[in-house]
Design a protein around this motif. Structure first.
Motif, mmCIF file in Angstrom:
data_model
loop_
_atom_site.group_PDB
_atom_site.id
_atom_site.type_symbol
_atom_site.label_atom_id
_atom_site.label_comp_id
_atom_site.label_asym_id
_atom_site.label_seq_id
_atom_site.Cartn_x
_atom_site.Cartn_y
_atom_site.Cartn_z
ATOM 1 N N ASN A 190 13.234 -9.302 -20.457
ATOM 2 C CA ASN A 190 12.100 -8.389 -20.552
ATOM 3 C C ASN A 190 11.235 -8.617 -19.321
ATOM 4 O OD1 ASN A 190 12.493 -6.952 -22.902
ATOM 5 N ND2 ASN A 190 11.363 -8.386 -24.170
ATOM 6 N N PHE A 191 10.889 -7.552 -18.635
ATOM 7 C CA PHE A 191 9.986 -7.640 -17.495
ATOM 8 C C PHE A 191 8.559 -7.439 -17.976
ATOM 9 C CE2 PHE A 191 13.910 -6.728 -15.315
ATOM 10 C CZ PHE A 191 13.791 -7.439 -14.137
ATOM 11 N N LEU A 192 7.635 -8.168 -17.403
ATOM 12 C CA LEU A 192 6.208 -7.979 -17.602
ATOM 13 C C LEU A 192 5.674 -7.434 -16.284
ATOM 14 C CD1 LEU A 192 5.434 -11.405 -19.297
ATOM 15 C CD2 LEU A 192 5.774 -9.207 -20.427
ATOM 16 N N ILE A 193 5.207 -6.180 -16.297
ATOM 17 C CA ILE A 193 4.822 -5.524 -15.045
ATOM 18 C C ILE A 193 3.442 -4.903 -15.151
ATOM 19 C CG2 ILE A 193 7.217 -5.029 -14.456
ATOM 20 C CD1 ILE A 193 6.682 -2.098 -15.240
ATOM 21 N N ASN A 194 2.773 -4.805 -14.006
ATOM 22 C CA ASN A 194 1.541 -4.051 -13.952
ATOM 23 C C ASN A 194 1.894 -2.564 -14.109
ATOM 24 O OD1 ASN A 194 2.767 -4.583 -11.346
ATOM 25 N ND2 ASN A 194 1.084 -3.457 -10.425
ATOM 26 N N LYS A 195 1.024 -1.822 -14.790
ATOM 27 C CA LYS A 195 1.304 -0.411 -15.076
ATOM 28 C C LYS A 195 1.513 0.359 -13.774
ATOM 29 C CE LYS A 195 -0.273 2.099 -18.872
ATOM 30 N NZ LYS A 195 1.024 1.971 -19.385
ATOM 31 N N ASN A 196 2.713 0.937 -13.642
ATOM 32 C CA ASN A 196 3.071 1.702 -12.456
ATOM 33 C C ASN A 196 4.257 2.595 -12.819
ATOM 34 O OD1 ASN A 196 4.984 1.961 -9.965
ATOM 35 N ND2 ASN A 196 2.940 1.622 -9.112
ATOM 36 N N GLN A 197 4.059 3.903 -12.746
ATOM 37 C CA GLN A 197 5.098 4.847 -13.174
ATOM 38 C C GLN A 197 6.397 4.680 -12.399
ATOM 39 O OE1 GLN A 197 3.326 8.734 -12.930
ATOM 40 N NE2 GLN A 197 2.396 8.564 -14.964
ATOM 41 N N LYS A 198 6.307 4.451 -11.116
ATOM 42 C CA LYS A 198 7.513 4.306 -10.290
ATOM 43 C C LYS A 198 8.311 3.062 -10.714
ATOM 44 C CE LYS A 198 9.919 5.302 -6.484
ATOM 45 N NZ LYS A 198 10.739 6.468 -6.339
ATOM 46 N N SER A 199 7.635 1.947 -10.890
ATOM 47 C CA SER A 199 8.307 0.721 -11.327
ATOM 48 C C SER A 199 8.947 0.906 -12.696
ATOM 49 C CB SER A 199 7.313 -0.444 -11.401
ATOM 50 O OG SER A 199 6.758 -0.716 -10.150
#
Length: 66
Positions: free
Chosen positions: A42-51
């Motif tokens: 599971n990735f924990l990412i900052n909100k970013n539509q492209k990512s």
């Protein structure tokens, strides 16, 4: 060789148009190695539509936050 089955790994990363996508692509390669060896990622990412789209297009799970 990594040997373990059924373990969950969280990968925290930063990516986006302001800071670049290199970290995302490097961590995706690392995740593929773990997945091949039976781990769940599971990735924990900052909100970013492209990512988010890149992860979804590659069948990878993520949790995004502001």
């Amino acid at each position: 060789m990594v040997e373990s089955k059924g373990h969950l790994i969280y990968i925290r990363l930063n990516a986006g148009h302001k800071i670049g996508m290199g970290h995302l692509f490097r961590m995706m390669q690392l995740a593929k190695i773990f997945i091949t060896n039976g781990y769940s990622i599971n990735f924990l990412i900052n909100k970013n539509q492209k990512s988010e789209k890149i992860l979804l297009d590659n069948g990878l799970k993520y949790i995004s936050y502001s």
